[in-house]
Design an enzyme around this catalytic site. Structure first.
Site, mmCIF file in Angstrom:
data_model
loop_
_atom_site.group_PDB
_atom_site.id
_atom_site.type_symbol
_atom_site.label_atom_id
_atom_site.label_comp_id
_atom_site.label_asym_id
_atom_site.label_seq_id
_atom_site.Cartn_x
_atom_site.Cartn_y
_atom_site.Cartn_z
ATOM 1 N N HIS A 1 0.803 -1.216 0.000
ATOM 2 C CA HIS A 1 0.000 0.000 0.000
ATOM 3 C C HIS A 1 0.835 1.264 0.000
ATOM 4 O O HIS A 1 0.283 2.362 -0.085
ATOM 5 C CB HIS A 1 -0.925 -0.004 1.218
ATOM 6 C CG HIS A 1 -0.203 0.084 2.526
ATOM 7 N ND1 HIS A 1 0.694 -0.861 2.930
ATOM 8 C CD2 HIS A 1 -0.236 1.026 3.510
ATOM 9 C CE1 HIS A 1 1.179 -0.528 4.120
ATOM 10 N NE2 HIS A 1 0.631 0.609 4.487
ATOM 11 N N CYS A 2 2.166 1.153 0.105
ATOM 12 C CA CYS A 2 3.002 2.354 0.246
ATOM 13 C C CYS A 2 3.998 2.540 -0.895
ATOM 14 O O CYS A 2 3.919 3.509 -1.640
ATOM 15 C CB CYS A 2 3.764 2.305 1.572
ATOM 16 S SG CYS A 2 2.743 2.607 3.019
ATOM 17 N N ILE A 3 4.954 1.630 -1.017
ATOM 18 C CA ILE A 3 6.110 1.872 -1.880
ATOM 19 C C ILE A 3 5.732 2.078 -3.354
ATOM 20 O O ILE A 3 6.295 2.946 -4.008
ATOM 21 C CB ILE A 3 7.160 0.745 -1.736
ATOM 22 C CG1 ILE A 3 7.559 0.615 -0.274
ATOM 23 C CG2 ILE A 3 8.394 1.049 -2.572
ATOM 24 C CD1 ILE A 3 8.515 -0.522 -0.005
#
Length: 435
Positions: free
Chosen positions: A273-275
């Site tokens: 969900h981030c990188i």
């Protein structure tokens, strides 16, 4: 300020009512930590199924064991609702909703917008609002603040507004919410102090910064650092492939240097969900200021190419065995984006399923953590694992290094193995192809 002191006292004696908007991978762990600390907590969620599960004490997130969740629900320390009108009774509201990218790679902050509007409808004096959802620098001040001040209340005087980036790493057993430092930035110093006091009740260290923009930038720096370094090592993997070198051997040898080097590892692409998402928020913001974030864009280009590189590996390996990709039976071992979790958000395995299917391959998967996936074109169920399943496949692609996978057994029973995660470390075989 009198109002700030009243809220400060509620925080200190843990009587402040806390509302968490969004009960996913970020919101539910946060709600549980506050409830365990003695605060009365209510989760606000648009998905009725999540609310129903929670009210029965059932956890839908691996990091939250049911034996921890159920007592909190039973003693009414933690509740949940789909009725956002109950926000009017909250002293503190924390926004933990998704911030995906549109197909154009532009930020989609529609979930933040809806959450903020819901809070604004019931906003009252002495209330603290904190945004945790990852976003571009300026969102809290330029977007959230005007919505909350629309009815005349002023931030830092009547209510309080801050940003604190989430730092949840699903499946990480060493660094959990409580022992991971929490960065906090406020619209005013009073906003920052109150937000720091709230988080200081559940984490071992709070790191205040001078503004909400700095706090927003911290999150983007953390994940851009990882995205760029993964992009570098993925390019090294492509270079090693051209030079017929083992990229894993090269990285491990380089990691023996006790200073000046930090190992990152290649793979079939970026997931989570981030990188894969956060750096694009920064890149988009800088484009609006007529500045090109070249490192970010180049890393994104390299990382997004990795599923295609893996497909090429599969096609070449099959061709060398006189087997066309069209009609080949291919098994993906793992579709979660990382080991030992069920999270498939942005998983490169889903891209690989699509790419192999485009060329006529009959693609299946086995993942002990994931029951099914929807790739857009088809809905696939996880195949029950057995040596017979491995033997029935023309190729097995290891896309997630779950601890449940037995590398030796996979190698023993498969006709062809393409290892993208270095699971076959130390093993050799003529039918083993490494990334």
């Amino acid at each position: 300020m009198k109002e700030a002191n009243l809220l400060q006292k509620k925080i200190q004696n843990h009587t402040a009512k806390i509302g968490i908007l969004g009960l996913g991978y970020v919101g539910l762990p946060l709600a549980c930590e506050f409830a365990k600390a003695g605060f009365p907590v209510t989760g606000f969620e648009v998905d009725p199924a999540k609310v129903a599960h929670l009210l029965k004490g059932h956890s839908y997130i691996e990091d939250i064991p049911e034996q921890d969740l159920r007592p909190l629900v039973q003693k009414k320390a933690l509740g949940a609702t789909t009725d956002f009108s109950h926000l009017r009774t909250m002293d503190i509201t924390i926004i933990c909703v998704p911030t995906p990218l549109r197909k154009t790679k532009d930020p989609d902050i529609s979930f933040i917008a809806e959450s903020t509007k819901a809070i604004a409808r019931t906003l009252h004096p002495q209330q603290l609002v904190v945004l945790e959802s990852t976003t571009y620098p300026g969102t809290t001040r330029e977007f959230v603040l005007p919505l909350l001040e629309a009815k005349g209340l002023k931030a830092g005087k009547d209510f309080y507004l801050a940003f604190s980036p989430e730092r949840i790493d699903p499946g990480n057993k060493q660094f959990r919410l409580a022992n991971t430092p929490k960065v906090v930035g406020g619209i005013t110093p009073a906003c920052c102090r109150l937000a720091a006091a709230v988080y200081g009740s559940i984490v071992t260290r709070v790191v205040p910064v001078s503004s909400t923009e700095s706090a927003e930038m911290v999150k983007l720096l953390e994940n851009t650092f990882r995205a760029v370094n993964i992009g570098l090592v993925n390019e090294i993997a492509l270079i090693c492939d051209k030079l017929h070198l083992n990229v894993w051997e090269v990285i491990e040898a380089a990691a023996s240097k006790p200073y000046g080097f930090m190992p990152f590892y290649p793979g079939p692409g970026l997931g989570g969900h981030c990188i894969p998402i956060d750096p694009h928020y920064l890149s988009w913001k800088m484009k609006s200021l007529n500045f090109s974030a070249r490192f970010i864009e180049l890393a994104g280009e390299v990382n997004s190419h990795m599923p295609e590189f893996v497909r090429e590996k599969v096609v070449l390996a099959l061709n060398q065995r006189k087997k066309p990709i069209n009609g080949a039976k291919i098994l993906l071992m793992g579709v979660a984006y990382k080991a030992n979790v069920s999270d498939t958000r942005e998983s490169p395995a889903l891209d690989l399923i699509h790419l192999l299917g485009e060329q006529g391959a009959d693609v299946a998967f086995h993942d002990p953590w994931v029951k099914s996936v929807n790739t857009g074109e088809k809905h696939l169920q996880s195949k029950p694992y057995s040596p017979a399943l491995l033997r029935s496949m023309d190729a097995v692609v290891v896309t997630t290094a779950h601890r449940a996978f037995d590398a030796k057994q996979i190698l023993q029973h498969s006709r062809l193995v393409i290892d993208t995660r270095n699971m076959m470390r130390g093993l050799t075989a003529k039918h083993l192809v490494r990334l």
